[in-house]
Design an enzyme around this catalytic site. Structure first.
Site, PDB file in Angstrom:
ATOM      1  N   GLY A 274       0.810  -1.210   0.000  1.00 18.75           N
ATOM      2  CA  GLY A 274       0.000   0.000   0.000  1.00 18.75           C
ATOM      3  C   GLY A 274       0.848   1.266   0.000  1.00 18.75           C
ATOM      4  O   GLY A 274       0.389   2.317  -0.452  1.00 18.75           O
TER       5      GLY A 274
ATOM      6  N   GLU B 260       1.598   1.821  -3.527  1.00 20.52           N
ATOM      7  CA  GLU B 260       0.341   2.238  -4.168  1.00 20.52           C
ATOM      8  C   GLU B 260       0.026   3.699  -3.862  1.00 20.52           C
ATOM      9  O   GLU B 260      -0.433   4.449  -4.728  1.00 20.52           O
ATOM     10  CB  GLU B 260      -0.801   1.315  -3.716  1.00 20.52           C
ATOM     11  CG  GLU B 260      -0.629  -0.097  -4.259  1.00 20.52           C
ATOM     12  CD  GLU B 260      -1.645  -1.089  -3.721  1.00 20.52           C
ATOM     13  OE1 GLU B 260      -1.824  -1.145  -2.480  1.00 20.52           O
ATOM     14  OE2 GLU B 260      -2.256  -1.805  -4.522  1.00 20.52           O
TER      15      GLU B 260
ATOM     16  N   GLU C  27       2.637  -8.166  -1.553  1.00 22.05           N
ATOM     17  CA  GLU C  27       1.398  -8.769  -1.035  1.00 22.05           C
ATOM     18  C   GLU C  27       1.322 -10.269  -1.299  1.00 22.05           C
ATOM     19  O   GLU C  27       0.781 -11.028  -0.503  1.00 22.05           O
ATOM     20  CB  GLU C  27       0.169  -8.086  -1.644  1.00 22.05           C
ATOM     21  CG  GLU C  27      -0.078  -6.673  -1.157  1.00 22.05           C
ATOM     22  CD  GLU C  27       0.565  -5.606  -2.039  1.00 22.05           C
ATOM     23  OE1 GLU C  27       1.526  -5.938  -2.771  1.00 22.05           O
ATOM     24  OE2 GLU C  27       0.111  -4.453  -1.978  1.00 22.05           O
TER      25      GLU C  27
HETATM   26  C1  HXC Z   1       2.105  -3.746  10.246  1.00 29.19           C
HETATM   27  C2  HXC Z   1       4.378  -3.486  10.125  1.00 29.19           C
HETATM   28  C3  HXC Z   1       4.328  -3.470   8.723  1.00 29.19           C
HETATM   29  C4  HXC Z   1       3.042  -3.575   8.095  1.00 29.19           C
HETATM   30  C5  HXC Z   1       6.375  -3.248   9.308  1.00 29.19           C
HETATM   31  N1  HXC Z   1       5.666  -3.338  10.442  1.00 29.19           N
HETATM   32  N2  HXC Z   1       5.586  -3.334   8.258  1.00 29.19           N
HETATM   33  N3  HXC Z   1       3.280  -3.626  10.871  1.00 29.19           N
HETATM   34  N4  HXC Z   1       1.977  -3.730   8.914  1.00 29.19           N
HETATM   35  N5  HXC Z   1       2.895  -3.536   6.784  1.00 29.19           N
HETATM   36  C6  HXC Z   1       6.160  -3.320  11.814  1.00 29.19           C
HETATM   37  C7  HXC Z   1       6.791  -4.631  12.208  1.00 29.19           C
HETATM   38  O1  HXC Z   1       5.835  -5.559  12.597  1.00 29.19           O
HETATM   39  C8  HXC Z   1       7.663  -4.197  13.337  1.00 29.19           C
HETATM   40  O2  HXC Z   1       6.884  -4.028  14.493  1.00 29.19           O
HETATM   41  C9  HXC Z   1       8.149  -2.808  12.909  1.00 29.19           C
HETATM   42  O3  HXC Z   1       7.203  -2.368  11.939  1.00 29.19           O
HETATM   43  C10 HXC Z   1       9.515  -2.819  12.273  1.00 29.19           C
HETATM   44  O4  HXC Z   1       9.518  -3.775  11.234  1.00 29.19           O
HETATM   45  P1  HXC Z   1      10.614  -4.930  11.091  1.00 29.19           P
HETATM   46  O5  HXC Z   1      10.031  -5.981  10.249  1.00 29.19           O
HETATM   47  O6  HXC Z   1      11.128  -5.330  12.424  1.00 29.19           O
HETATM   48  O7  HXC Z   1      11.774  -4.132  10.324  1.00 29.19           O
HETATM   49  P2  HXC Z   1      12.834  -4.734   9.276  1.00 29.19           P
HETATM   50  O8  HXC Z   1      13.386  -6.051   9.760  1.00 29.19           O
HETATM   51  O9  HXC Z   1      13.783  -3.619   9.017  1.00 29.19           O
HETATM   52  O10 HXC Z   1      12.005  -5.045   7.956  1.00 29.19           O
HETATM   53  C11 HXC Z   1      11.405  -4.004   7.235  1.00 29.19           C
HETATM   54  C12 HXC Z   1      10.399  -4.579   6.220  1.00 29.19           C
HETATM   55  C13 HXC Z   1       9.404  -5.507   6.934  1.00 29.19           C
HETATM   56  C14 HXC Z   1      11.170  -5.369   5.118  1.00 29.19           C
HETATM   57  C15 HXC Z   1       9.699  -3.395   5.556  1.00 29.19           C
HETATM   58  O11 HXC Z   1       8.880  -4.793   8.052  1.00 29.19           O
HETATM   59  C16 HXC Z   1       8.270  -5.969   6.084  1.00 29.19           C
HETATM   60  O12 HXC Z   1       8.434  -6.864   5.267  1.00 29.19           O
HETATM   61  N6  HXC Z   1       7.084  -5.388   6.299  1.00 29.19           N
HETATM   62  C17 HXC Z   1       5.864  -5.812   5.614  1.00 29.19           C
HETATM   63  C18 HXC Z   1       5.861  -5.347   4.173  1.00 29.19           C
HETATM   64  C19 HXC Z   1       4.599  -5.802   3.472  1.00 29.19           C
HETATM   65  O13 HXC Z   1       4.347  -7.000   3.339  1.00 29.19           O
HETATM   66  N7  HXC Z   1       3.798  -4.849   3.015  1.00 29.19           N
HETATM   67  C20 HXC Z   1       2.559  -5.141   2.293  1.00 29.19           C
HETATM   68  C21 HXC Z   1       1.425  -5.168   3.286  1.00 29.19           C
HETATM   69  S1  HXC Z   1      -0.074  -5.630   2.542  1.00 29.19           S
HETATM   70  P3  HXC Z   1       7.267  -4.697  15.917  1.00 29.19           P
HETATM   71  O14 HXC Z   1       6.076  -4.392  16.781  1.00 29.19           O
HETATM   72  O15 HXC Z   1       7.530  -6.142  15.662  1.00 29.19           O
HETATM   73  O16 HXC Z   1       8.510  -3.958  16.306  1.00 29.19           O
HETATM   74  C22 HXC Z   1      -0.587  -4.258   1.734  1.00 29.19           C
HETATM   75  C23 HXC Z   1      -1.879  -4.388   0.968  1.00 29.19           C
HETATM   76  C24 HXC Z   1      -2.393  -3.072   0.476  1.00 29.19           C
HETATM   77  O17 HXC Z   1       0.018  -3.234   1.746  1.00 29.19           O
HETATM   78  C25 HXC Z   1      -3.731  -3.260  -0.177  1.00 29.19           C
HETATM   79  C26 HXC Z   1      -4.598  -2.017  -0.205  1.00 29.19           C
HETATM   80  C27 HXC Z   1      -5.223  -1.692   1.072  1.00 29.19           C
END
Ligand code: HXC
Length: 257
Positions: A108, A111, A131
Site C-alpha cells: 500500500g 500504491e 502482497e
Molecule cells: C504492520 C508493520 C508493517 C506492516 C512493518 N511493520 N511493516 N506492521 N503492517 N505492513 C512493523 C513490524 O511488525 C515491526 O513491528 C516494525 O514495523 C519494524 O519492522 P521490522 O520488520 O522489524 O523491520 P525490518 O526487519 O527492518 O524489515 C522491514 C520490512 C518488513 C522489510 C519493511 O517490516 C516488512 O516486510 N514489512 C511488511 C511489508 C509488506 O508485506 N507490506 C505489504 C502489506 S499488505 P514490531 O512491533 O515487531 O517492532 C498491503 C496491501 C495493500 O500493503 C492493499 C490495499 C489496502
C-alpha cells in the site's frame, strides 16, 4: 483537529503531510488513512495552497497497509466495509501531490506513492508489491498503476514474486521522476512543489487532469479533452498575465483566476 498518525504543516503555498507511525514503519492503518483524507480535504479547500508534498521517514515512506489490522478480516467485512475506498481520496486530489519517498514504499505504500503526481526517490528508496508473499495481492491500484508505469513484464515480476526495486531501477523503469541523495530529498521535493505552487492554479489543475486522462481514455478522446482545457485557459486572467509578462520581459504575477 489534531492528528495522531501524520504531521501536517504548511510552508508558503505548499502543504506538507508526513506519515508518522515510526514504530510500525508508517504501516497504513485506518486511522492514518482517515487523517490523510482529512488533511487533503483541508489543503484542497485552502485557496492559499497550490501544491502538496507527501513524505514518510528516512527509513520508510510506508511499509504497506497495516498487516496486524487486516490479519483477522474475512471476506464479508472486507467487501462490505470496503476500507480501500478511503484510500482513493489521494487519487481524487485535484491539486498536485509530490511524493518524497525514502526507504520502504511497499504494498500500500507503493500504491500510495503511485497515486501521487510526481515521485522523487531518495537513493535508499525501495519500491515493491510484496502482497503475494502474504497470500493476497495489491488492492489499492497497484497491479493497474504499476503495469501502466513500468509495463507488463516488470509489473508481473514484481507482483508475482514480491521483488523490490531499488531507486535506481525504479528510475530506469520510469516509476519515479528522479533519484536524489537522501539528505536532499525534502529540499528537492519542496523545490518542485514551490515551483508548481507559484504557477497559475487553474492551469496546474487542468494540466494534472489532462495528463491523468491519458491513462483513462483513447488517444483521440484524450487529445480532444486536452484541446478543450487548453481553450478554456484563455478565459483566465492568468493567461493574460503570463503572456503579457513574457512579452514585457518580467516575471508573471498569477492570481489563480
Ligand atoms: C504492520 C508493520 C508493517 C506492516 C512493518 N511493520 N511493516 N506492521 N503492517 N505492513 C512493523 C513490524 O511488525 C515491526 O513491528 C516494525 O514495523 C519494524 O519492522 P521490522 O520488520 O522489524 O523491520 P525490518 O526487519 O527492518 O524489515 C522491514 C520490512 C518488513 C522489510 C519493511 O517490516 C516488512 O516486510 N514489512 C511488511 C511489508 C509488506 O508485506 N507490506 C505489504 C502489506 S499488505 P514490531 O512491533 O515487531 O517492532 C498491503 C496491501 C495493500 O500493503 C492493499 C490495499 C489496502
Amino acid at each position: 483537529m489534531a492528528y495522531e498518525n501524520i504531521l501536517v504543516e504548511t510552508n508558503g503555498r505548499v502543504g506538507i503531510i508526513t506519515l508518522n507511525r515510526p514504530k510500525a514503519l508508517n504501516a497504513l492503518n485506518a486511522a492514518l488513512i482517515g487523517e490523510l483524507a482529512r488533511a487533503l480535504d483541508m489543503f484542497e479547500a485552502d485557496a492559499g495552497i497550490g501544491c502538496i508534498v507527501l513524505a514518510g521517514s528516512e527509513r520508510a515512506f510506508a511499509a504497506g497497509a497495516d498487516i496486524k489490522e487486516m490479519q483477522h478480516l474475512g471476506f464479508p467485512a472486507t467487501y462490505k466495509d470496503d476500507f480501500i475506498t478511503s484510500w482513493e481520496r489521494l487519487s481524487r486530489c485535484r491539486k498536485p501531490v509530490v511524493a518524497a519517498v525514502a526507504g520502504y514504499a511497499l504494498g500500500g505504500g507503493c500504491e500510495l506513492a503511485m497515486m501521487c503526481d510526481v515521485i522523487l526517490a531518495a537513493e535508499n528508496a525501495r519500491f515493491g508489491q510484496p502482497e503475494i508473499q502474504l497470500g493476497i495481492m495489491p488492492g489499492a491500484g497497484g497491479s493497474q498503476r504499476l503495469a501502466r508505469a513500468v509495463g507488463k513484464a516488470k509489473a508481473m515480476e514484481m507482483c508475482l514474486t514480491g521483488r523490490n526495486l531499488s531507486a535506481e531501477e525504479a528510475d530506469r523503469y520510469g516509476l519515479v521522476s528522479r533519484v536524489v541523495p537522501l539528505a536532499g530529498l525534502m529540499s528537492e521535493a519542496m523545490k518542485v512543489a514551490d515551483t508548481i505552487a507559484g504557477l497559475s492554479l487553474p492551469a496546474v489543475m487542468m494540466t494534472k487532469e489532462s495528463v491523468n486522462r491519458a491513462f483513462e481514455t483513447t488517444l483521440a478522446e484524450g487529445i480532444r479533452f486536452e484541446r478543450r482545457l487548453f481553450q478554456a485557459l484563455f478565459a483566465t486572467a492568468d493567461q493574460k498575465e503570463g503572456m503579457a509578462a513574457f512579452v514585457e520581459k518580467r516575471s508573471p504575477s498569477f492570481r489563480n483566476s
